[in-house]
Design a protein around this motif. Structure first.
Motif, PDB file in Angstrom:
ATOM      1  N   SER A  83      33.219  34.279  -0.331  1.00  0.00           N
ATOM      2  CA  SER A  83      33.348  33.059   0.474  1.00  0.00           C
ATOM      3  C   SER A  83      32.710  31.917  -0.303  1.00  0.00           C
ATOM      4  N   CYS A  84      32.756  30.718   0.282  1.00  0.00           N
ATOM      5  CA  CYS A  84      32.057  29.577  -0.333  1.00  0.00           C
ATOM      6  C   CYS A  84      30.588  29.941  -0.523  1.00  0.00           C
ATOM      7  N   GLY A  85      30.033  30.625   0.470  1.00  0.00           N
ATOM      8  CA  GLY A  85      28.616  30.958   0.453  1.00  0.00           C
ATOM      9  C   GLY A  85      28.210  31.939  -0.633  1.00  0.00           C
ATOM     10  N   THR A  86      29.195  32.579  -1.274  1.00  0.00           N
ATOM     11  CA  THR A  86      28.874  33.489  -2.378  1.00  0.00           C
ATOM     12  C   THR A  86      28.348  32.704  -3.580  1.00  0.00           C
ATOM     13  N   CYS A  87      28.902  31.529  -3.810  1.00  0.00           N
ATOM     14  CA  CYS A  87      28.508  30.725  -4.973  1.00  0.00           C
ATOM     15  C   CYS A  87      27.575  29.585  -4.569  1.00  0.00           C
ATOM     16  N   HIS A  88      27.516  29.283  -3.296  1.00  0.00           N
ATOM     17  CA  HIS A  88      26.646  28.208  -2.797  1.00  0.00           C
ATOM     18  C   HIS A  88      25.702  28.844  -1.781  1.00  0.00           C
ATOM     19  N   LYS A  89      24.558  29.326  -2.277  1.00  0.00           N
ATOM     20  CA  LYS A  89      23.651  30.113  -1.437  1.00  0.00           C
ATOM     21  C   LYS A  89      22.533  29.252  -0.870  1.00  0.00           C
ATOM     22  N   ASP A 110      34.054  28.002 -14.805  1.00  0.00           N
ATOM     23  CA  ASP A 110      33.882  27.204 -16.026  1.00  0.00           C
ATOM     24  C   ASP A 110      32.530  26.514 -16.066  1.00  0.00           C
ATOM     25  N   ARG A 111      32.017  26.183 -14.894  1.00  0.00           N
ATOM     26  CA  ARG A 111      30.777  25.401 -14.852  1.00  0.00           C
ATOM     27  C   ARG A 111      29.780  26.029 -13.893  1.00  0.00           C
ATOM     28  N   ASN A 112      28.566  25.511 -13.915  1.00  0.00           N
ATOM     29  CA  ASN A 112      27.503  25.975 -13.036  1.00  0.00           C
ATOM     30  C   ASN A 112      27.760  25.473 -11.605  1.00  0.00           C
ATOM     31  N   SER A 113      27.528  26.339 -10.616  1.00  0.00           N
ATOM     32  CA  SER A 113      27.729  25.918  -9.214  1.00  0.00           C
ATOM     33  C   SER A 113      26.698  24.876  -8.824  1.00  0.00           C
ATOM     34  N   PRO A 114      27.156  23.694  -8.411  1.00  0.00           N
ATOM     35  CA  PRO A 114      26.195  22.647  -8.040  1.00  0.00           C
ATOM     36  C   PRO A 114      25.662  22.860  -6.621  1.00  0.00           C
ATOM     37  N   ALA A 115      24.516  22.261  -6.354  1.00  0.00           N
ATOM     38  CA  ALA A 115      23.959  22.268  -5.003  1.00  0.00           C
ATOM     39  C   ALA A 115      24.892  21.489  -4.079  1.00  0.00           C
ATOM     40  N   LEU A 121      26.118  10.744   1.004  1.00  0.00           N
ATOM     41  CA  LEU A 121      25.474   9.812   0.073  1.00  0.00           C
ATOM     42  C   LEU A 121      26.042   9.959  -1.342  1.00  0.00           C
ATOM     43  N   GLN A 122      27.218  10.586  -1.435  1.00  0.00           N
ATOM     44  CA  GLN A 122      27.839  10.740  -2.752  1.00  0.00           C
ATOM     45  C   GLN A 122      29.231  10.152  -2.732  1.00  0.00           C
ATOM     46  N   GLU A 123      29.607   9.582  -3.861  1.00  0.00           N
ATOM     47  CA  GLU A 123      30.913   8.931  -3.913  1.00  0.00           C
ATOM     48  C   GLU A 123      32.006   9.794  -4.516  1.00  0.00           C
ATOM     49  N   PHE A 125      32.905  14.075  -6.200  1.00  0.00           N
ATOM     50  CA  PHE A 125      32.472  15.465  -6.295  1.00  0.00           C
ATOM     51  C   PHE A 125      32.958  16.126  -7.583  1.00  0.00           C
ATOM     52  N   PHE A 126      32.299  17.230  -7.904  1.00  0.00           N
ATOM     53  CA  PHE A 126      32.446  18.008  -9.141  1.00  0.00           C
ATOM     54  C   PHE A 126      31.640  17.339 -10.252  1.00  0.00           C
ATOM     55  N   HIS A 127      31.301  18.147 -11.274  1.00  0.00           N
ATOM     56  CA  HIS A 127      30.468  17.641 -12.376  1.00  0.00           C
ATOM     57  C   HIS A 127      31.144  16.487 -13.112  1.00  0.00           C
ATOM     58  N   ASP A 128      32.493  16.442 -13.030  1.00  0.00           N
ATOM     59  CA  ASP A 128      33.200  15.358 -13.721  1.00  0.00           C
ATOM     60  C   ASP A 128      33.698  14.306 -12.728  1.00  0.00           C
ATOM     61  N   LEU A 129      33.206  14.340 -11.505  1.00  0.00           N
ATOM     62  CA  LEU A 129      33.514  13.331 -10.479  1.00  0.00           C
ATOM     63  C   LEU A 129      34.997  13.225 -10.198  1.00  0.00           C
ATOM     64  N   ARG A 130      35.763  14.296 -10.453  1.00  0.00           N
ATOM     65  CA  ARG A 130      37.225  14.121 -10.398  1.00  0.00           C
ATOM     66  C   ARG A 130      37.769  13.967  -8.985  1.00  0.00           C
ATOM     67  N   GLU A 131      36.995  14.306  -7.949  1.00  0.00           N
ATOM     68  CA  GLU A 131      37.525  14.198  -6.590  1.00  0.00           C
ATOM     69  C   GLU A 131      36.658  13.293  -5.717  1.00  0.00           C
ATOM     70  N   ASN A 136      39.859  16.174   0.541  1.00  0.00           N
ATOM     71  CA  ASN A 136      40.744  16.779  -0.455  1.00  0.00           C
ATOM     72  C   ASN A 136      40.025  17.855  -1.245  1.00  0.00           C
ATOM     73  N   MET A 137      38.697  17.708  -1.311  1.00  0.00           N
ATOM     74  CA  MET A 137      37.909  18.584  -2.160  1.00  0.00           C
ATOM     75  C   MET A 137      37.779  19.995  -1.616  1.00  0.00           C
ATOM     76  N   VAL A 138      37.517  20.099  -0.289  1.00  0.00           N
ATOM     77  CA  VAL A 138      37.057  21.381   0.248  1.00  0.00           C
ATOM     78  C   VAL A 138      38.069  22.522   0.173  1.00  0.00           C
ATOM     79  N   PHE A 275      28.717  13.296 -17.584  1.00  0.00           N
ATOM     80  CA  PHE A 275      28.717  14.167 -16.397  1.00  0.00           C
ATOM     81  C   PHE A 275      28.055  13.451 -15.240  1.00  0.00           C
ATOM     82  N   LYS A 276      28.394  13.920 -14.051  1.00  0.00           N
ATOM     83  CA  LYS A 276      27.840  13.359 -12.823  1.00  0.00           C
ATOM     84  C   LYS A 276      26.312  13.386 -12.853  1.00  0.00           C
ATOM     85  N   VAL A 277      25.692  12.282 -12.465  1.00  0.00           N
ATOM     86  CA  VAL A 277      24.240  12.256 -12.286  1.00  0.00           C
ATOM     87  C   VAL A 277      23.957  12.978 -10.972  1.00  0.00           C
TER      88      VAL A 277
HETATM   89  C1  HEC Z   1      33.324  31.319  -7.425  1.00  0.00           C
HETATM   90  C2  HEC Z   1      32.319  30.345  -7.105  1.00  0.00           C
HETATM   91  C3  HEC Z   1      32.612  29.262  -6.108  1.00  0.00           C
HETATM   92  C4  HEC Z   1      33.166  29.387  -4.850  1.00  0.00           C
HETATM   93  C5  HEC Z   1      33.674  30.641  -4.172  1.00  0.00           C
HETATM   94  C6  HEC Z   1      33.136  28.073  -4.277  1.00  0.00           C
HETATM   95  N1  HEC Z   1      32.592  27.180  -5.158  1.00  0.00           N
HETATM   96 FE1  HEC Z   1      32.191  25.242  -4.785  1.00  0.00          FE
HETATM   97  N2  HEC Z   1      31.798  24.947  -6.744  1.00  0.00           N
HETATM   98  C7  HEC Z   1      31.731  25.941  -7.695  1.00  0.00           C
HETATM   99  C8  HEC Z   1      31.636  25.332  -9.016  1.00  0.00           C
HETATM  100  C9  HEC Z   1      31.533  26.086 -10.339  1.00  0.00           C
HETATM  101  C10 HEC Z   1      31.666  23.937  -8.813  1.00  0.00           C
HETATM  102  C11 HEC Z   1      31.667  22.863  -9.908  1.00  0.00           C
HETATM  103  C12 HEC Z   1      33.066  22.736 -10.452  1.00  0.00           C
HETATM  104  C13 HEC Z   1      33.268  21.566 -11.399  1.00  0.00           C
HETATM  105  O1  HEC Z   1      32.433  20.667 -11.438  1.00  0.00           O
HETATM  106  O2  HEC Z   1      34.285  21.536 -12.082  1.00  0.00           O
HETATM  107  C14 HEC Z   1      31.734  23.735  -7.364  1.00  0.00           C
HETATM  108  C15 HEC Z   1      31.690  22.484  -6.735  1.00  0.00           C
HETATM  109  C16 HEC Z   1      31.646  22.320  -5.374  1.00  0.00           C
HETATM  110  C17 HEC Z   1      31.342  21.073  -4.686  1.00  0.00           C
HETATM  111  C18 HEC Z   1      30.999  19.746  -5.342  1.00  0.00           C
HETATM  112  C19 HEC Z   1      29.520  19.471  -5.320  1.00  0.00           C
HETATM  113  C20 HEC Z   1      29.151  18.180  -5.979  1.00  0.00           C
HETATM  114  O3  HEC Z   1      28.062  17.678  -5.701  1.00  0.00           O
HETATM  115  O4  HEC Z   1      29.923  17.616  -6.776  1.00  0.00           O
HETATM  116  C21 HEC Z   1      31.447  21.308  -3.332  1.00  0.00           C
HETATM  117  C22 HEC Z   1      31.220  20.311  -2.199  1.00  0.00           C
HETATM  118  C23 HEC Z   1      31.841  22.689  -3.184  1.00  0.00           C
HETATM  119  N3  HEC Z   1      31.926  23.289  -4.430  1.00  0.00           N
HETATM  120  C24 HEC Z   1      32.141  23.285  -1.971  1.00  0.00           C
HETATM  121  C25 HEC Z   1      32.726  24.537  -1.875  1.00  0.00           C
HETATM  122  C26 HEC Z   1      33.390  25.044  -0.686  1.00  0.00           C
HETATM  123  C27 HEC Z   1      33.548  24.297   0.622  1.00  0.00           C
HETATM  124  C28 HEC Z   1      33.829  26.298  -0.999  1.00  0.00           C
HETATM  125  C29 HEC Z   1      34.636  27.235  -0.115  1.00  0.00           C
HETATM  126  C30 HEC Z   1      35.867  26.727   0.423  1.00  0.00           C
HETATM  127  C31 HEC Z   1      33.418  26.571  -2.367  1.00  0.00           C
HETATM  128  N4  HEC Z   1      32.788  25.478  -2.869  1.00  0.00           N
HETATM  129  C32 HEC Z   1      33.638  27.777  -3.013  1.00  0.00           C
HETATM  130  C33 HEC Z   1      31.759  27.292  -7.453  1.00  0.00           C
HETATM  131  C34 HEC Z   1      32.282  27.853  -6.291  1.00  0.00           C
END
Ligand code: HEC
Ligand code: HEC
Length: 383
Positions: A83-89, A110-115, A121-123, A125-131, A136-138, A275-277
């Protein structure tokens, strides 16, 4: 036997082995959903601050509740494993404690999972701000071929519609139990918008003249805001500079991951290494650090800024010793510019003492918001 046949056979046995060795995750039906009797309040703050971290967004408690369940829903991955929570703990500030997280097939991202925190308060998302748009992001991680692999959004909605507990959750959130990709995205957005972290020692200090700070933390604070350029980028209410900007901090001379890839409006060169600050909130628990997770500890990050900033033609001016004015040289061949700049750019050397380095780290540890890391409202509702 021909060599190519052997290769194919080896490859096939490898694939079979990979499938056979996959971890035994509980079948989705075995996970029991447990939600509070009365719906949690997601529209109120845990902490007191002088700004509005919701940025005017009205969180709906029922939508956020549904969003929480979806955030931890393994059936949103194609093979029901992650789930999302697997990579965002939660314990790691909704980042992951590994350099690269593993997707549904155990392939690293490809990249480290961000907090995840204070999305309002963010304009972008993603390390390269592409979204720039959270709505659209979620859904993108769900469809992503490495992350969750559920590429067809209609199939995704149909899959969720088959799970009994969603009928009531969608009815509570939307007035009827119709399930669509738009509603799934909206619910996730309400949950993520509610993930607000403004209750750190630093936040409390700001309201109380920092009487809660130790001597060492005060020294670190002074360095961060005055002695060193840190707050020029990681300042403001969200410790991310107030907007979501990209910068090149000179991690490498040549970046294998080029970052934003935008075109610089002045030089028309393509940006490289920008990269995104990030916000530094909860930074003590969100390591490893940087877009590629190259640094394991805050001490390593501080040593990088102290002595390791690399020459790079697009190095931020805030991290240079001398500047020649202007971003790049207009109309010059990029290779020439690179050579030219290399001889002129002097990366900043901070010459911190050991005591100062420790103080800076101690100060950054005051950004940890223990309440946020343990807040039931954001925890995994499955048992
Ligand atoms: C397999 C691991 C993984 C899963 C599963 C995952 N993410 Fe992520 N998430 C990442 C990574 C890696 C990035 C950074 C990608 C990039 O910058 O190109 C990211 C980026 C993000 C960001 C942007 C944060 C920022 O400050 O820019 C959000 C929000 C996010 N994920 C939410 C979610 C949601 C919601 C789900 C489930 C629907 C989810 N993620 C599932 C690994 C994961
Ligand atoms: C020119 C703007 C800028 C300045 C000045 C700056 N940073 Fe950063 N910082 C960034 C960017 C951009 C990143 C993300 C780089 C990446 O992902 O590769 C970053 C990343 C970090 C990280 C890791 C964040 C994470 O979640 O992985 C820490 C910690 C950090 N900086 C601390 C500091 C400290 C301490 C200072 C002062 C000594 C400082 N920064 C000065 C722009 C800056």
């Amino acid at each position: 036997m021909r060599r190519s046949h052997l290769t194919i056979i080896t490859l096939c046995s490898f694939i079979v082995l990979v499938f056979a060795c996959q971890k035994d995750t509980p079948r989705p039906e075995e996970r029991v959903l447990s939600l509070p009797e009365n719906v949690y309040r997601y529209d109120s703050l845990n902490g007191q601050v002088s700004f509005d971290p919701f940025e005017g967004f009205q969180v709906n408690n029922h939508k956020a509740t549904l969003g929480r369940v979806l955030f931890y829903e393994t059936q949103l991955s194609i093979n029901n494993r992650i789930s999302c929570g697997t990579c965002h703990k939660q314990a790691y500030g909704f980042a992951d404690n590994v350099q690269k997280s593993l997707g549904f097939m155990d392939i690293p991202t490809d990249r480290n999972s961000p907090a995840i925190l204070n999305a309002g308060l963010q304009e972008a998302f993603f390390h390269d701000l592409r979204e720039p748009i959270l709505d659209n992001m979620v859904l993108q991680p769900i469809a992503h071929e490495v992350e969750m692999g559920l590429e067809d959004p209609d199939y995704m909605a149909a899959k969720i519609a088959k799970i009994p507990y969603y009928q009531e959750l969608f009815s509570n959130a939307f007035g009827d139990s119709f399930i669509s990709r738009e509603r799934i995205s909206e619910a996730l957005v309400h949950f993520i918008r509610a993930m607000i972290s403004v209750n750190s020692k630093f936040d409390i200090g700001k309201e109380t003249n920092f009487v809660n700070f130790t001597e060492e933390e005060l020294v670190g604070k002074e360095l961060y805001f005055h002695g060193l350029p840190c707050s020029s980028c990681h300042g403001g209410n969200n410790l991310n500079g107030g907007s979501s900007a990209a910068e090149n901090i000179g991690l490498d001379r040549w970046y294998s991951d080029r970052g934003t890839m935008d075109i610089d409006p002045v030089s028309l060169d393509s940006m490289n290494g920008w990269f995104k600050v990030p916000s530094l909130r909860n930074i003590a628990v969100t390591g490893p650090y940087m877009h590629d997770g190259r640094f394991r500890t805050l001490e390593e990050v501080v040593e990088f800024y102290n002595s390791g900033i690399q020459h790079h033609p697009q190095l931020s001016f805030m991290l240079r010793k001398n500047t020649n004015g202007g971003f790049f040289f207009l109309g010059e061949d990029p290779q020439d510019t690179y050579m030219n700049e290399l001889t002129n750019i002097q990366p900043l050397r901070m010459h911190m003492s050991e005591t100062e380095k420790r103080a800076l780290v101690a100060f950054m540890k005051t950004f940890t918001d223990e309440n946020f890391l343990r807040d039931e409202r954001f925890s995994d509702p499955f048992q």
